[in-house]
Design a protein around this motif. Structure first.
Motif, PDB file in Angstrom:
ATOM      1  N   GLN A  13       0.665  -1.444   0.108  1.00  0.00           N
ATOM      2  CA  GLN A  13       0.107  -0.051  -0.013  1.00  0.00           C
ATOM      3  C   GLN A  13       0.907   1.183   0.110  1.00  0.00           C
ATOM      4  O   GLN A  13       0.654   2.060  -0.671  1.00  0.00           O
ATOM      5  N   LYS A  45      -9.385   9.946 -10.451  1.00  0.00           N
ATOM      6  CA  LYS A  45      -9.150   8.562  -9.762  1.00  0.00           C
ATOM      7  C   LYS A  45      -9.128   7.309 -10.547  1.00  0.00           C
ATOM      8  O   LYS A  45      -8.162   6.572 -10.461  1.00  0.00           O
ATOM      9  N   GLN A  75      -6.189   4.652 -10.718  1.00  0.00           N
ATOM     10  CA  GLN A  75      -6.247   3.296 -10.468  1.00  0.00           C
ATOM     11  C   GLN A  75      -5.877   2.425 -11.727  1.00  0.00           C
ATOM     12  O   GLN A  75      -5.099   1.630 -11.794  1.00  0.00           O
ATOM     13  N   MET A 103      -6.356  -4.424  -6.473  1.00  0.00           N
ATOM     14  CA  MET A 103      -7.249  -3.473  -6.395  1.00  0.00           C
ATOM     15  C   MET A 103      -7.560  -2.826  -4.858  1.00  0.00           C
ATOM     16  O   MET A 103      -7.671  -1.929  -4.510  1.00  0.00           O
ATOM     17  N   GLU A 104      -7.301  -3.703  -3.828  1.00  0.00           N
ATOM     18  CA  GLU A 104      -7.636  -3.503  -2.528  1.00  0.00           C
ATOM     19  C   GLU A 104      -6.447  -2.454  -2.078  1.00  0.00           C
ATOM     20  O   GLU A 104      -6.716  -1.622  -1.141  1.00  0.00           O
ATOM     21  N   ASP A 105      -5.368  -2.617  -2.378  1.00  0.00           N
ATOM     22  CA  ASP A 105      -4.125  -1.723  -2.264  1.00  0.00           C
ATOM     23  C   ASP A 105      -4.684  -0.269  -2.515  1.00  0.00           C
ATOM     24  O   ASP A 105      -4.468   0.937  -2.033  1.00  0.00           O
ATOM     25  N   ILE A 106      -5.079  -0.265  -3.838  1.00  0.00           N
ATOM     26  CA  ILE A 106      -5.288   0.935  -4.683  1.00  0.00           C
ATOM     27  C   ILE A 106      -6.351   1.630  -4.090  1.00  0.00           C
ATOM     28  O   ILE A 106      -6.405   2.710  -3.657  1.00  0.00           O
ATOM     29  N   GLN A 107      -7.461   0.694  -3.639  1.00  0.00           N
ATOM     30  CA  GLN A 107      -8.729   1.512  -3.127  1.00  0.00           C
ATOM     31  C   GLN A 107      -8.412   1.979  -1.571  1.00  0.00           C
ATOM     32  O   GLN A 107      -9.032   3.070  -1.217  1.00  0.00           O
ATOM     33  N   ALA A 108      -7.530   1.474  -0.885  1.00  0.00           N
ATOM     34  CA  ALA A 108      -6.891   1.801   0.403  1.00  0.00           C
ATOM     35  C   ALA A 108      -6.367   3.276   0.389  1.00  0.00           C
ATOM     36  O   ALA A 108      -6.508   4.097   1.365  1.00  0.00           O
ATOM     37  N   PHE A 147      -7.646   5.683  -1.489  1.00  0.00           N
ATOM     38  CA  PHE A 147      -8.296   6.740  -1.358  1.00  0.00           C
ATOM     39  C   PHE A 147      -9.441   6.756  -0.164  1.00  0.00           C
ATOM     40  O   PHE A 147      -9.951   7.628   0.435  1.00  0.00           O
ATOM     41  N   THR A 148      -9.495   5.630   0.527  1.00  0.00           N
ATOM     42  CA  THR A 148     -10.458   5.343   1.819  1.00  0.00           C
ATOM     43  C   THR A 148      -9.521   5.902   2.925  1.00  0.00           C
ATOM     44  O   THR A 148     -10.114   6.454   3.947  1.00  0.00           O
TER      45      THR A 148
END
Length: 167
Positions: free
Chosen positions: A119, A141, A145, A155-160, A162-163
């Protein structure tokens, strides 16, 4: 009396020298080394076929393993470290290792043992490419991505990325 067309050294000895020269440059996987040893050598008059037999290649590979010049586990660890320093993510690294002939179990073991924060690495790559405040507009964004997915991040590392900014 010797035949003038015969090589001065045996094919095995030349193959062994070639393997050591190849491995002196960097670590290789067994599959890579086999491919390079079987490839024709560039001579003064273009590519020259090696007179080495598959048994010679097997013997050289075995000697390299026994002498610890060739070690797929070490190659895998060093490759993961090298590619992660260059900003590539775990999915791409796994794919490249698979192409280099490393077994899936060895890849997963090395990925588990590596201490890379994917991450943080994804954030570093995104900030290097798109600037310090990462975009908040949807269209921007998506570009971030897509860039990170192409670099091999999950994808979970990428979404983290932004969250975690809003937490």
């Amino acid at each position: 009396m010797t035949d003038s067309s015969s090589p001065r050294r045996s094919a095995y000895a030349r193959l062994l020298d070639r393997a050591i020269r190849i491995l002196a440059m960097r670590d290789h996987s067994e599959k890579e080394l086999r491919r390079k040893l079987a490839a024709p050598v560039m001579g003064k008059n273009g590519p020259e076929a090696m007179e080495a037999t598959p048994e010679d290649i097997d013997s050289v590979i075995q000697w390299c393993f026994e002498s610890r010049y060739l070690d797929d586990a070490r190659f895998t660890r060093l490759f993961i470290a090298s590619r992660s320093r260059k900003g590539y993510g775990p999915a791409r690294i796994r794919q490249e290792l698979n192409q280099k002939g490393i077994a899936r179990q060895e890849i997963e073991q090395a990925m588990y043992e590596c201490e890379t924060d994917w991450q943080a690495l994804a954030r570093e790559q995104a900030e290097r490419k798109f600037g310090t405040p990462l975009p908040t507009v949807f269209a921007q964004k998506v570009k971030v991505q897509r860039f990170l997915l192409n670099r091999g991040y999950l994808m979970e590392d990428i979404q983290a990325l932004f969250t975690s900014r809003f937490v």
